[in-house]
Design an enzyme around this catalytic site. Structure first.
Site, PDB file in Angstrom:
ATOM      1  CG  ASP A  88      -2.160   0.961   1.151  1.00 32.52           C
ATOM      2  OD1 ASP A  88      -2.500   1.257   0.075  1.00 32.52           O
ATOM      3  OD2 ASP A  88      -2.713   1.223   2.096  1.00 32.52           O
ATOM      4  CG  HIS A 136      -0.672   2.217  -9.285  1.00 31.82           C
ATOM      5  ND1 HIS A 136      -0.776   1.975  -8.077  1.00 31.82           N
ATOM      6  CD2 HIS A 136      -1.625   3.132  -9.630  1.00 31.82           C
ATOM      7  CE1 HIS A 136      -1.903   2.361  -7.358  1.00 31.82           C
ATOM      8  NE2 HIS A 136      -2.450   3.082  -8.446  1.00 31.82           N
ATOM      9  CD  GLU A 140     -13.332  -5.179  -1.027  1.00 29.00           C
ATOM     10  OE1 GLU A 140     -12.101  -5.414  -1.085  1.00 29.00           O
ATOM     11  OE2 GLU A 140     -14.341  -6.045  -0.912  1.00 29.00           O
ATOM     12  CG  LEU A 180       9.136 -17.066  -4.073  1.00 25.46           C
ATOM     13  CD1 LEU A 180       9.150 -17.100  -2.516  1.00 25.46           C
ATOM     14  CD2 LEU A 180       9.537 -15.616  -4.478  1.00 25.46           C
ATOM     15  NE  ARG A 217      -7.826   0.553   5.482  1.00 26.12           N
ATOM     16  CZ  ARG A 217      -7.899   1.781   5.693  1.00 26.12           C
ATOM     17  NH1 ARG A 217      -8.066   2.395   6.844  1.00 26.12           N
ATOM     18  NH2 ARG A 217      -7.470   2.584   4.590  1.00 26.12           N
TER      19      ARG A 217
END
Ligand code: IPE
Ligand code: IPE
Ligand code: MG
Length: 249
Positions: free
Chosen positions: A19, A36, A66, A130, A193
């Site tokens: 984020d 981004h 969302e 990985l 969150r």
């Protein structure tokens, strides 16, 4: 000082909410999209580092169920970026033994993107390094709902009885089936969150929050998070004395 009840090994599975891209760009008077793009560079560095550390799985939250609520232009730029990154990186992932899995409701993506995802997953499916999990149009609620749908179908067809629905069986129907639950959860960007990420899978995960914005997060930041993890005592409901006893025996 780590005591004998603290983690001494690296996390097997690290899950990250990447984020802060938008704020990183806005701070520099650039359009959010530049954030981004800068975030993709961080993804590369973190994937490389996890491969080097021989981490078993790395799950990255790239786009939530969302995030469609964002302005159309940002959503479409994010889709383009996802597509070009996938296209540009898959050979390199493959050469490095990385196995890719994209989780989320992929039916919402363009046909072309869906095809690219299938191709990339197929190309890397036999790799033993990985496990790189990209969560795109992912929601923890959606993941549980799709598992319940599949399980219900199996019960309806007589293949399964409702008494056989255990926690283990539910886990096997989640999109992360076959991977250990995350040991370490990291969220950059200052927010504390879960934003509908791996809800079921995070039941006993250690949480680490940092104010660093995702484009600023680097290998040193990751190793700080891992150090913090190593200073946690994971009790899983036991007492501290019991944990110490278990380690000694
Ligand atoms: C995370 O960065 C990337 C995605 C959600 C796609 P944000 O775009 O949420 O960045 P902030 O939180 O607005 O700074
Ligand atoms: C969560 O970030 C999803 C991703 C990083 C892909 P958001 O920035 O969308 O989360 P909220 O809406 O602030 O909780
Ligand atoms: Mg955000």
């Amino acid at each position: 000082m780590p005591t004998d009840t603290m983690e001494t090994v690296n996390p097997k599975h690290i899950a990250i909410i990447m984020d802060g891209n938008g704020r990183w760009a806005q701070k520099r008077k650039m359009p959010r999209f530049m954030g981004h793009r800068a975030g993709v560079k961080t993804v590369r560095a973190i994937v490389e580092y996890c491969a080097e550390l021989e981490i078993e799985a790395l799950s990255l939250f790239a786009f939530s169920s969302e995030n469609w609520r964002r302005p159309k232009a940002e959503v479409s730029l994010l889709m383009d970026l996802f597509m070009t990154t996938l296209q540009g990186e898959v050979d390199k992932l493959d050469e490095n033994g990385i196995k890719l899995r994209v989780i989320g409701d992929k039916t919402a993506f363009s046909e072309k993107l869906q095809q690219k995802i299938v191709q990339a997953e197929m190309q890397t499916q036999d790799n033993k390094g990985l496990n790189l999990v990209i969560a795109a149009n992912y929601g923890g609620h959606w993941d549980i709902a799709q598992a319940v749908r599949t399980i219900s179908e199996r019960i309806k067809s007589g293949e399964l009885e409702s008494a056989e629905v255990t926690e283990g069986l539910i886990a096997q129907h989640l999109t992360t089936a076959g991977l250990p639950d995350p040991d370490l959860f990291i969220r950059t960007g200052g927010e504390q969150r879960v934003s509908n990420f791996l809800l079921w899978q995070l039941a006993y995960t250690e949480f680490y929050f940092t104010d660093k914005l995702w484009p600023e997060f680097d290998q040193t930041s990751l190793s700080e998070a891992i150090e913090s993890f190593k200073n946690r005592e994971r009790r899983f409901g036991y007492t501290s004395d019991q944990v110490a006893d278990k380690r000694r025996n």
